[in-house]
Design a protein around this motif. Sequence first.
Motif, PDB file in Angstrom:
ATOM      1  N   GLU A 157     -16.510  26.629 -20.060  1.00 34.35           N
ATOM      2  CA  GLU A 157     -17.202  27.334 -21.145  1.00 34.35           C
ATOM      3  C   GLU A 157     -18.207  28.320 -20.560  1.00 34.35           C
ATOM      4  OE1 GLU A 157     -19.965  26.408 -25.074  1.00 34.35           O
ATOM      5  OE2 GLU A 157     -19.492  24.774 -23.686  1.00 34.35           O
ATOM      6  N   GLN A 158     -18.918  27.885 -19.562  1.00 34.61           N
ATOM      7  CA  GLN A 158     -19.923  28.723 -18.897  1.00 34.61           C
ATOM      8  C   GLN A 158     -19.284  29.988 -18.322  1.00 34.61           C
ATOM      9  OE1 GLN A 158     -21.628  26.820 -15.414  1.00 34.61           O
ATOM     10  NE2 GLN A 158     -23.676  27.308 -16.179  1.00 34.61           N
ATOM     11  N   ASP A 159     -18.073  29.859 -17.800  1.00 34.64           N
ATOM     12  CA  ASP A 159     -17.378  31.000 -17.209  1.00 34.64           C
ATOM     13  C   ASP A 159     -16.612  31.834 -18.228  1.00 34.64           C
ATOM     14  OD1 ASP A 159     -18.361  30.344 -14.736  1.00 34.64           O
ATOM     15  OD2 ASP A 159     -16.514  29.421 -14.022  1.00 34.64           O
ATOM     16  N   GLY A 160     -16.608  31.410 -19.492  1.00 35.75           N
ATOM     17  CA  GLY A 160     -15.989  32.199 -20.543  1.00 35.75           C
ATOM     18  C   GLY A 160     -14.515  31.941 -20.763  1.00 35.75           C
ATOM     19  N   PHE A 161     -13.968  30.884 -20.165  1.00 38.77           N
ATOM     20  CA  PHE A 161     -12.545  30.575 -20.323  1.00 38.77           C
ATOM     21  C   PHE A 161     -12.263  29.698 -21.535  1.00 38.77           C
ATOM     22  CE2 PHE A 161     -12.893  30.961 -15.569  1.00 38.77           C
ATOM     23  CZ  PHE A 161     -12.334  32.226 -15.504  1.00 38.77           C
ATOM     24  N   VAL A 162     -13.250  28.911 -21.947  1.00 36.62           N
ATOM     25  CA  VAL A 162     -13.087  27.945 -23.039  1.00 36.62           C
ATOM     26  C   VAL A 162     -14.226  28.133 -24.031  1.00 36.62           C
ATOM     27  CG1 VAL A 162     -13.173  25.473 -23.592  1.00 36.62           C
ATOM     28  CG2 VAL A 162     -11.852  26.258 -21.634  1.00 36.62           C
TER      29      VAL A 162
END
Length: 131
Positions: free
Chosen positions: A73-78
């Motif tokens: 989530e932090q990396d923007g994937f989820v």
Amino acid sequence: MVARQTEIKPSVADDEFSFSPCPIRNVLDRIGDQWSLLVLEALEPQTLRFNALRRSIGDVSQHMLARTLKRLEQDGFVSRTLYPVIPPRVDYALTPLGRSLMVPLRDLMTWADRNHDAVCAARRAYRHTAS
């Protein structure tokens, strides 16, 4: 009922990731761990709740799944969507960035599946000659 997607707030650590001297290592280190690919693959066809995601992966611990989801989530994937109901409901889904990542990852997973026997044979041969 209004669903609320959580927002990751920027921190001092974000600057170190933005200015990493090696963008390839920066991204691949995060998705190349033991669980991230399995989580991304499980979320590719559908949005899942935590326990359904855990069941679909199998032997991941609750703690490790939570940690992996937070990093993805932090990396923007989820994306993580929290529904204000009792008991609370949280859904996890791939973001557009996560979906775009699945294109090359799907090719890599297909290659790994096709070549697994050859890689294992090479490992056995190496072990046999190295001893």
